[in-house]
Design an enzyme around this catalytic site. Structure first.
Site, PDB file in Angstrom:
ATOM      1  CD  GLU A 237      34.313   7.148  41.572  1.00  0.00           C
ATOM      2  OE1 GLU A 237      33.152   7.488  41.859  1.00  0.00           O
ATOM      3  OE2 GLU A 237      34.601   6.560  40.516  1.00  0.00           O
TER       4      GLU A 237
ATOM      5  CE  LYS B 103      31.856   5.949  37.311  1.00  0.00           C
ATOM      6  NZ  LYS B 103      32.273   6.470  38.636  1.00  0.00           N
TER       7      LYS B 103
ATOM      8  CG  ASP C 208      40.515  -7.365  29.627  1.00  0.00           C
ATOM      9  OD1 ASP C 208      40.241  -6.166  29.793  1.00  0.00           O
ATOM     10  OD2 ASP C 208      40.738  -7.857  28.505  1.00  0.00           O
TER      11      ASP C 208
ATOM     12  CG  HIS D 293      31.555  11.264  46.011  1.00  0.00           C
ATOM     13  ND1 HIS D 293      32.332  10.180  45.686  1.00  0.00           N
ATOM     14  CD2 HIS D 293      31.922  12.260  45.182  1.00  0.00           C
ATOM     15  CE1 HIS D 293      33.135  10.499  44.688  1.00  0.00           C
ATOM     16  NE2 HIS D 293      32.911  11.765  44.359  1.00  0.00           N
TER      17      HIS D 293
END
Length: 424
Positions: A86, A264, A280, A378
């Site tokens: 991302e 998030k 993990d 972004h």
């Protein structure tokens, strides 16, 4: 129209080599030679190792590894490898760290290295009596658990405590035993699962009930990583920006719809370091989101406040069950290299570094939201991806991306049109 001659029933698929499997998949899916050649290239991961890390391997998928700079953690400068696909995630951490570097960077701590294994008992005629019966066996339980992993005990870990809870469920009361185990530098799943499996028949014998599940909990609330940092009002653009960040946090704290996106963003940073070190990501994400709802209301994993001097103080507290031994962390050469870059010689240090990255990521996201909006920064980076999707190469990528950003329209059709214009 569906080809009914195709079948996903391929006997012995798991026994074949990666190349043989890929040939079968290529035939099934009609892959062209270029695609097959691309999948055949396993990059810097040995095909034999890949074939033993997971099942039915045909290829690998490379994820970019970027380095977050400017990070100062507990008085030490650290370079942070982050594996993510991302845009803006790595840049966000760099920018946040730069803005608090002169005020001391990040200070971290850890609650410990304790993991929980759960044993689910049902059908006990007197569940509260069963609970007491299990608690009475604490010393015996310790012996059984520690005997499962003498190496862990030798390293200073092993059984630490016992909890037994009565959980009301749709099927009636369950007696749930928690084994509290110090797993030291291991994530600890295999160790605690083995202990739970070993203890299960004893619990049945002592209580007369029936054991079903015996497995670790990823809500590792005995293994909390904490980080804090202070951004001066001057460094971040003044009191208005500071107050906007605090207000954005208040929104996430109050509203689960906002908190989901807020957290998030935090996990963008956390998961990137977890993945880069071969740990993990799913376990860490599950534990973080469960912890965010621990009070019965899903809210923010971070806290933002104004200090008495008028500066911005941010804190984070999050379950962080990561390890340095076992699994991909030990076997994957890129994970080992990234750990060397980090200089993390203990699971404790690694967990604290990851928490600091999560806090840095959150700062940058909130600052962007409170000022120019998230899209400006972004999209400036995302525009490069769109340019490449349109077919831009070399210097064309930056030129097409810059045009789209200037126009405020970042779309593939726009990129294609600009690319045609540039090529005449």
């Amino acid at each position: 129209m569906t080809d009914r001659t195709k079948t996903s029933r391929i006997p012995g698929f798991h026994k074949k080599s990666p190349k043989e499997r890929l040939d079968l998949v290529a035939d099934f899916a009609g892959l062209d030679g270029e695609t097959v050649g691309h999948l055949s290239d396993m990059g810097n991961l040995d095909p034999h190792l890949a074939d033993h890390l997971i099942e039915n391997v045909i290829a690998t998928m490379n994820v970019p590894v970027g380095i977050a700079t400017n990070m100062r953690i507990d008085g030490e400068d650290v370079l942070i490898p982050m594996a993510t696909e991302e845009s803006s995630v790595v840049a966000a951490v760099c920018n946040a760290a730069r803005q608090c570097y002169d005020s001391g960077g990040f200070t971290t701590s850890m609650s410990g290295s304790l993991m929980i294994a759960q044993i689910q008992l049902v059908g006990a005629s007197a569940p509260h009596e069963a609970r007491i019966r299990i608690l009475e066996r604490r010393d015996e339980i310790k012996e059984i658990c520690d005997a499962c992993d003498p190496v862990l005990v030798k390293l200073g870990g092993g059984f630490r405590d016992l909890e037994v809870r009565i959980v009301d469920s749709l099927g009636g009361p369950m007696v749930v035993t928690h084994l509290i185990v110090d797993t030291r530098d291991a994530m600890g799943a295999n160790a605690v699962n083995t202990m739970a499996e070993k203890l299960a028949p004893h619990v049945q014998e002592w209580t007369g009930g029936r054991v079903y599940l015996r497995i670790l909990s990823n809500l590792a609330d005995r293994r909390l990583a904490r980080a804090r940092a202070t951004w001066t009002a001057e460094a971040i653009g003044g009191a208005e920006v500071r107050d906007g960040i605090v207000s954005a946090y208040h929104f996430a704290h109050a509203d689960p719809y906002r908190a989901a996106t807020h957290n998030k963003g935090i996990m963008n940073g956390i998961s990137a370091v977890v993945l880069a070190t071969g740990n993990d990501t799913r376990a860490i994400e599950a534990g973080a989101h469960a912890y965010a709802a621990r009070d019965g209301h899903y809210g923010s994993l971070t806290r933002w406040e104004v200090t008495r001097e008028g500066h911005l103080a941010g804190t984070i507290e999050v379950p962080m069950a990561v390890g340095l031994v076992g699994g991909a962390t030990k076997l994957h050469p890129t994970a080992r290299a990234n750990l060397r870059i980090l200089g993390a010689t203990s699971a404790d240090r690694l967990a604290r570094i990851i928490a600091a990255v999560g806090l840095a990521q959150n700062f940058s996201a909130l600052k962007a939201l409170a000022t120019t909006g998230i899209q400006k920064g972004h999209m400036a980076l995302h525009a490069q991806n769109i340019a490449m999707m349109a077919g831009a190469v070399g210097e064309e990528i930056d030129r097409v991306a810059a045009i789209m950003v200037e126009r405020g329209t970042v779309r593939v059709d726009v990129a294609e049109a600009e690319l045609r214009r540039l090529r005449g």
